[in-house]
Design an enzyme around this catalytic site. Structure first.
Site, PDB file in Angstrom:
ATOM      1  N   ASP A  46      33.341  49.418  40.845  1.00 16.38           N
ATOM      2  CA  ASP A  46      32.479  50.898  40.751  1.00 16.38           C
ATOM      3  C   ASP A  46      32.240  51.003  39.228  1.00 16.38           C
ATOM      4  O   ASP A  46      31.421  52.038  39.147  1.00 16.38           O
ATOM      5  CB  ASP A  46      33.100  51.892  40.842  1.00 16.38           C
ATOM      6  CG  ASP A  46      34.573  51.876  40.567  1.00 16.38           C
ATOM      7  OD1 ASP A  46      35.657  51.111  39.457  1.00 16.38           O
ATOM      8  OD2 ASP A  46      36.013  52.501  40.901  1.00 16.38           O
ATOM      9  N   SER A  47      32.443  50.399  38.605  1.00 18.98           N
ATOM     10  CA  SER A  47      31.963  49.918  36.420  1.00 18.98           C
ATOM     11  C   SER A  47      30.036  50.231  37.027  1.00 18.98           C
ATOM     12  O   SER A  47      29.609  50.840  35.819  1.00 18.98           O
ATOM     13  CB  SER A  47      32.666  49.330  35.810  1.00 18.98           C
ATOM     14  OG  SER A  47      32.530  48.199  36.354  1.00 18.98           O
ATOM     15  N   ASP A  85      35.035  46.281  44.657  1.00 16.20           N
ATOM     16  CA  ASP A  85      36.454  47.045  44.112  1.00 16.20           C
ATOM     17  C   ASP A  85      36.290  48.351  45.366  1.00 16.20           C
ATOM     18  O   ASP A  85      35.169  48.660  45.797  1.00 16.20           O
ATOM     19  CB  ASP A  85      35.658  47.759  42.874  1.00 16.20           C
ATOM     20  CG  ASP A  85      36.301  48.515  42.041  1.00 16.20           C
ATOM     21  OD1 ASP A  85      37.947  48.448  42.186  1.00 16.20           O
ATOM     22  OD2 ASP A  85      36.079  49.071  40.992  1.00 16.20           O
ATOM     23  N   LYS A 115      39.621  45.180  45.555  1.00 15.70           N
ATOM     24  CA  LYS A 115      40.371  45.821  43.997  1.00 15.70           C
ATOM     25  C   LYS A 115      40.770  47.267  44.801  1.00 15.70           C
ATOM     26  O   LYS A 115      40.324  48.069  44.904  1.00 15.70           O
ATOM     27  CB  LYS A 115      40.054  45.387  43.051  1.00 15.70           C
ATOM     28  CG  LYS A 115      41.207  45.827  41.706  1.00 15.70           C
ATOM     29  CD  LYS A 115      39.989  46.021  40.538  1.00 15.70           C
ATOM     30  CE  LYS A 115      39.352  46.709  39.837  1.00 15.70           C
ATOM     31  NZ  LYS A 115      39.881  48.077  40.448  1.00 15.70           N
ATOM     32  N   GLU A 117      43.137  51.176  43.043  1.00 14.98           N
ATOM     33  CA  GLU A 117      43.367  51.724  40.922  1.00 14.98           C
ATOM     34  C   GLU A 117      45.157  52.231  41.980  1.00 14.98           C
ATOM     35  O   GLU A 117      44.845  52.503  43.048  1.00 14.98           O
ATOM     36  CB  GLU A 117      42.258  52.359  40.938  1.00 14.98           C
ATOM     37  CG  GLU A 117      41.791  51.796  40.262  1.00 14.98           C
ATOM     38  CD  GLU A 117      40.519  52.805  39.996  1.00 14.98           C
ATOM     39  OE1 GLU A 117      40.974  54.173  39.371  1.00 14.98           O
ATOM     40  OE2 GLU A 117      39.172  52.460  39.029  1.00 14.98           O
ATOM     41  N   GLU A 184      45.165  47.879  32.281  1.00  7.89           N
ATOM     42  CA  GLU A 184      43.543  48.215  31.808  1.00  7.89           C
ATOM     43  C   GLU A 184      44.299  49.442  30.638  1.00  7.89           C
ATOM     44  O   GLU A 184      44.998  50.079  31.282  1.00  7.89           O
ATOM     45  CB  GLU A 184      42.513  49.213  32.333  1.00  7.89           C
ATOM     46  CG  GLU A 184      41.465  49.241  31.548  1.00  7.89           C
ATOM     47  CD  GLU A 184      39.866  50.517  32.348  1.00  7.89           C
ATOM     48  OE1 GLU A 184      40.221  49.819  33.923  1.00  7.89           O
ATOM     49  OE2 GLU A 184      39.941  50.668  32.429  1.00  7.89           O
TER      50      GLU A 184
HETATM   51  O1  KIV Z   1      34.927  48.524  37.894  1.00 11.41           O
HETATM   52  C1  KIV Z   1      35.648  48.009  37.103  1.00 11.41           C
HETATM   53  O2  KIV Z   1      34.775  47.284  36.905  1.00 11.41           O
HETATM   54  C2  KIV Z   1      36.808  47.380  36.848  1.00 11.41           C
HETATM   55  C3  KIV Z   1      37.078  46.667  35.490  1.00 11.41           C
HETATM   56  C4  KIV Z   1      38.375  46.613  35.808  1.00 11.41           C
HETATM   57  C5  KIV Z   1      36.605  46.085  34.851  1.00 11.41           C
HETATM   58  O3  KIV Z   1      37.850  48.323  37.159  1.00 11.41           O
END
Ligand code: KIV
Length: 266
Positions: A46-47, A85, A115, A117, A184
């Site tokens: 989500d970056s 993400d 993924k 968080e 991270e």
């Molecule tokens: O959103 C992202 O790109 C990430 C990083 C850990 C690469 O979560």
């Protein structure tokens, strides 16, 4: 190895002490670059909210945007595993919503895993996703979706208490079924300790050299994003300045009547 990278391959790499490589990509051409370069897994982070959409945080990124970008990446990735993400508010409200949204990455976007968080607070969610057949990568330490709780993009786990919490979280996430954990922005010694205690791989981004693998944002690696450059980034090219120079040449050739020449005309 030409076959598709799987979570089992990543585990074997950890066991064989071979480093795992990951990089982000958000569209077809960048994913092709990562895949052709032999990267193990492409992370559709989500970056993209920051490096593609030009926002200040990742928080506004939506599920539909993530599905759109992940689809482009999946079409390019012939060998690399694709990890989507889960954006802010796609998994926090309820495990049911998390499973529905996680499933969209596999069903609609061709991803192989998701993924998310968080530590102990997402353990139930990781269990529910895993039970639904959705492989989950966890992400602890500096978690950008919690920027306002953390008070900025700051290194985490510096106090004994904070380090203890990250160690406990890592163990809980492994027991909940996560196949890997992103570490991270935490001290290298802490990342080393967590890596040593887990059977599943750790993937560092600002987590020092002892993680089982590394991930970076592709725009940082290629020198395409210069709004800010975190300490953990290493630039391997300067594509933004090369691209600006190329477009300047194009503009000048058009302005001076050099392009198009006869070889470009019918
Ligand atoms: O959103 C992202 O790109 C990430 C990083 C850990 C690469 O979560």
């Amino acid at each position: 190895m030409d076959e598709r990278v799987t979570i089992q391959h990543l585990l074997k790499k950890k066991q064989a002490r071979q480093k795992i490589t990951m990089i982000t990509a958000y569209d077809y051409p960048f994913a092709q670059i990562a895949d052709e370069a032999g990267i193990d897994a492409i992370y559709v982070g989500d970056s993209l909210g920051i490096v593609v959409q030009g926002r200040d945080t990742t928080l506004p990124v939506t599920m539909d945007e993530m599905i759109y970008h992940t689809g482009m990446v999946s079409r390019a990735a012939k060998r690399a595993m694709v990890i989507g993400d889960m954006p802010y508010m796609s998994y926090q409200v309820s495990t049911g919503e998390a499973v529905r949204n996680g499933g969209r990455f596999l069903k609609e976007a061709g991803a192989h895993a998701v993924k998310l968080e968080g530590g102990s607070e997402v353990v139930r969610t990781v269990e529910a996703l895993t039970k639904a057949g959705i492989p989950v990568m966890a992400h602890i330490g500096l978690t950008p979706q919690s920027i306002y709780s953390m008070g900025g993009y700051k290194v985490q786990g510096r106090t004994e208490e904070a380090a203890r919490k990250l160690i406990d979280d890592a163990g809980l996430l492994e027991s909940a079924g996560a196949f890997a954990i992103t570490l991270e922005g935490i001290p290298a010694a802490l990342a080393c300790r967590i890596t040593g205690m887990l059977a599943i791989p750790t993937i560092g981004i600002g987590g020092g050299p002892d993680c089982d693998g590394q991930v970076l944002v592709i725009h940082d690696v290629l020198g395409m994003f210069d709004r800010f450059v975190p300490k953990f980034v290493k630039k391997y090219a300067n594509l933004k300045s090369d691209a600006v120079a190329a477009v300047i040449r194009y503009r000048e050739e058009v302005e001076n009547g050099i392009f198009p020449g006869s070889e470009h005309s019918f």
